[in-house]
Design an enzyme around this catalytic site. Sequence first.
Site, PDB file in Angstrom:
ATOM      1  N   ASP A   1     -16.785  23.178  28.954  1.00 10.03           N
ATOM      2  CA  ASP A   1     -17.585  24.281  28.434  1.00 10.03           C
ATOM      3  C   ASP A   1     -18.917  24.294  29.196  1.00 10.03           C
ATOM      4  O   ASP A   1     -19.052  23.632  30.224  1.00 10.03           O
ATOM      5  CB  ASP A   1     -17.746  24.175  26.901  1.00 10.03           C
ATOM      6  CG  ASP A   1     -18.580  22.977  26.476  1.00 10.03           C
ATOM      7  OD1 ASP A   1     -19.162  22.286  27.354  1.00 10.03           O
ATOM      8  OD2 ASP A   1     -18.666  22.720  25.259  1.00 10.03           O
TER       9      ASP A   1
ATOM     10  N   GLY B   1     -21.765  23.024  28.622  1.00 14.57           N
ATOM     11  CA  GLY B   1     -22.620  21.835  28.568  1.00 14.57           C
ATOM     12  C   GLY B   1     -22.212  20.787  29.592  1.00 14.57           C
ATOM     13  O   GLY B   1     -21.269  20.981  30.367  1.00 14.57           O
TER      14      GLY B   1
ATOM     15  N   HIS C   1     -13.545  12.443  32.721  1.00 17.76           N
ATOM     16  CA  HIS C   1     -14.844  11.761  32.763  1.00 17.76           C
ATOM     17  C   HIS C   1     -14.626  10.263  32.534  1.00 17.76           C
ATOM     18  O   HIS C   1     -13.891   9.878  31.619  1.00 17.76           O
ATOM     19  CB  HIS C   1     -15.771  12.328  31.684  1.00 17.76           C
ATOM     20  CG  HIS C   1     -17.096  11.638  31.654  1.00 17.76           C
ATOM     21  ND1 HIS C   1     -18.052  11.844  32.618  1.00 17.76           N
ATOM     22  CD2 HIS C   1     -17.610  10.723  30.784  1.00 17.76           C
ATOM     23  CE1 HIS C   1     -19.104  11.080  32.355  1.00 17.76           C
ATOM     24  NE2 HIS C   1     -18.862  10.399  31.237  1.00 17.76           N
TER      25      HIS C   1
END
Length: 201
Positions: free
Chosen positions: A142, A144, A110
Site C-alpha cells: 500500500d 506506506g 520484507h
Amino acid sequence: MPARLVVLVSGTGSTLQALLDATADPSYGVVVAAVGADRAGCEGLRRAERAGVPTFVCRVADHDDRAAWDRALADHCAGFGPDLVVSAGFMKLAGPVFLDRFGGRFVNSHPALLPAFPGMHGPRDALAYGVKVTGCTLFIVDAGIDTGPVAAQRAVEVHDEDDEQSLHERIKLAERGMLVDVVGRMLREGYRVTGRKVTIP
Ligand code: GRF
C-alpha cells in the site's frame, strides 16, 4: 493458461531465482512474464536473461521527476499483462500511479516479521534489538512503508553468533520458500483482501 508474474529487482535476485526455478515446472501454473529493475547491470537482470525471460530497466534518473518514473514503471509492467507484480529486493517505493494501477496485485517480501523492523535494514534492526526470533513477511503493498496487509510470514531463529549477513542469508532461505509457496497459491487459487486480512484458500 498459466498466470503471469512481473518481478521487480534491484540487486542479486536470489529470491527472483527461486521463482524462476519454480516457474520452470509447468505444473506450478505460473510464468515470469518479465523482470524489471531500477538499475542496469544487476545480477537479477542477468538471472532473468539466462532463464530467457524478457527484462526492462526503468531508472529514476532517466525521467524528469519521480512522478514520470512512476508512470513509466507502471507502463512497463502493464505491457506484460501481469496478474501479480512481485517486488523481490526492489529498493524503490512505487508511487501513486503504480499503486492505482496495481493496487491489490502488487506484493513485496520484507526480511522481518512486520510490523517489527520495517524499512531498509530489517535484519540489522532485529539484531540490534536483540530479538531471538525474526523472519520474513509477504504483504500487499500500500502507500506506506512496509505497512500493507500481510499475506504470509515465516519465522527464523536468531543465533548468538549471527551478524547482519548471516542472519539475512537465513531469512532469505525462508523468503524463497515463502514466495514460491504463497505466490503460487495466490495465483492458482486466488485470494481475498478484506481490510487488513488476506485470505488465500
Ligand atoms: C530480500 O531479503 C528482500 O526481502 C529484501 O532484499 C533481499 C533481496 O535479496 N528487500 P535478493 O536480491 O533476492 O538476493
